[in-house]
Design an enzyme around this catalytic site. Structure first.
Site, PDB file in Angstrom:
ATOM      1  N   ASP A  56       9.872  -7.221  86.631  1.00  0.00           N
ATOM      2  CA  ASP A  56       8.433  -7.264  86.891  1.00  0.00           C
ATOM      3  C   ASP A  56       8.052  -8.689  87.276  1.00  0.00           C
ATOM      4  O   ASP A  56       8.656  -9.656  86.787  1.00  0.00           O
ATOM      5  CB  ASP A  56       7.642  -6.839  85.651  1.00  0.00           C
ATOM      6  N   ASP A 115       5.739  -0.038  90.439  1.00  0.00           N
ATOM      7  CA  ASP A 115       4.605   0.307  89.580  1.00  0.00           C
ATOM      8  C   ASP A 115       3.325   0.496  90.394  1.00  0.00           C
ATOM      9  O   ASP A 115       2.523   1.393  90.119  1.00  0.00           O
ATOM     10  CB  ASP A 115       4.374  -0.785  88.533  1.00  0.00           C
TER      11      ASP A 115
END
Length: 215
Positions: free
Chosen positions: A145, A179
């Site tokens: 991430d 995401d």
């Protein structure tokens, strides 16, 4: 939308997702942060997610494996949903949403399945692709991430119940391209629900034809 176009969309999202993750892994050490254009509210902040969304973790030695296997099974289900929707000539809103969700799910699965055996760890160092000393094993990789938008940080007013006076960050989630794809796909299904699930083009054509014939 044709199945070919839907697959192209999935492929493009996957390419952007994986290129961005590999770049971060090979240029940032874990926890490193860079302000984009000097902005406090937009940062590239490298973390690795060991579990589910928001960093949740399934306890136990086989928790990570169970999560990865579940994701793989879910992807096959989403893939069938995409194929079936295109076959039934469903709304483009629905097809695009499913394609984005599928791309995002596959993108994070790639991290979970492969990253543990093709990268070494990123602790206090920049990871090496195809390292001879990988940090994990098959199905035990960690999801990369990097996008961080701390729009506001500071102490909350004392008069607020429970959280009054505490330090707070809005918005403190750190996420990746996969995401974003999943969130946009789900957002389309929610915002454009009636258009997405309003029946296939064939059903609408038949309904319109029936209405004309009745007149």
């Amino acid at each position: 939308m044709s199945l070919k176009k839907a697959y192209i969309l999935v492929f493009l999202v996957l390419i952007i997702d994986q290129v961005s993750k590999i770049y971060i892994k090979t240029h940032f050490y874990l926890g490193e942060s860079v302000k984009v254009l000097g902005w406090e509210w937009f940062q590239i902040h490298f973390i690795e997610n060991e579990g589910m969304a928001w960093g949740a973790v399934i306890p136990g030695d086989y928790g990570k494996l169970a999560l990865t296997v579940f994701r793989i099974i879910a992807v096959f289900g989403i893939g069938w949903w995409l194929w079936d929707s295109v076959k039934k000539k469903a709304s483009n809103y629905l097809v695009v949403a499913i394609a984005l969700i599928l791309a995002g799910a596959v993108g994070n699965i790639i991290d979970s399945v492969f990253y543990g055996v093709i990268f070494n760890d990123s602790y206090h160092q920049v990871a090496t692709l195809f390292s001879e000393d990988p940090y994990g094993k098959w199905f035990y990789g960690e999801v990369v991430d990097m996008f961080y938008f701390p729009i506001w940080e500071g102490n909350l007013p004392e008069w607020l119940p429970i959280w009054g006076g505490k330090y707070f960050t809005f918005f403190n989630a750190i996420f990746n391209v996969a995401d974003v794809a999943i969130s946009v796909g789900v957002g389309i299904l929610i915002v454009f629900n009636k258009r997405a699930f309003g029946g296939s083009k064939e059903e609408k054509t038949l309904a319109a034809t029936a209405g004309i014939e009745e007149k």
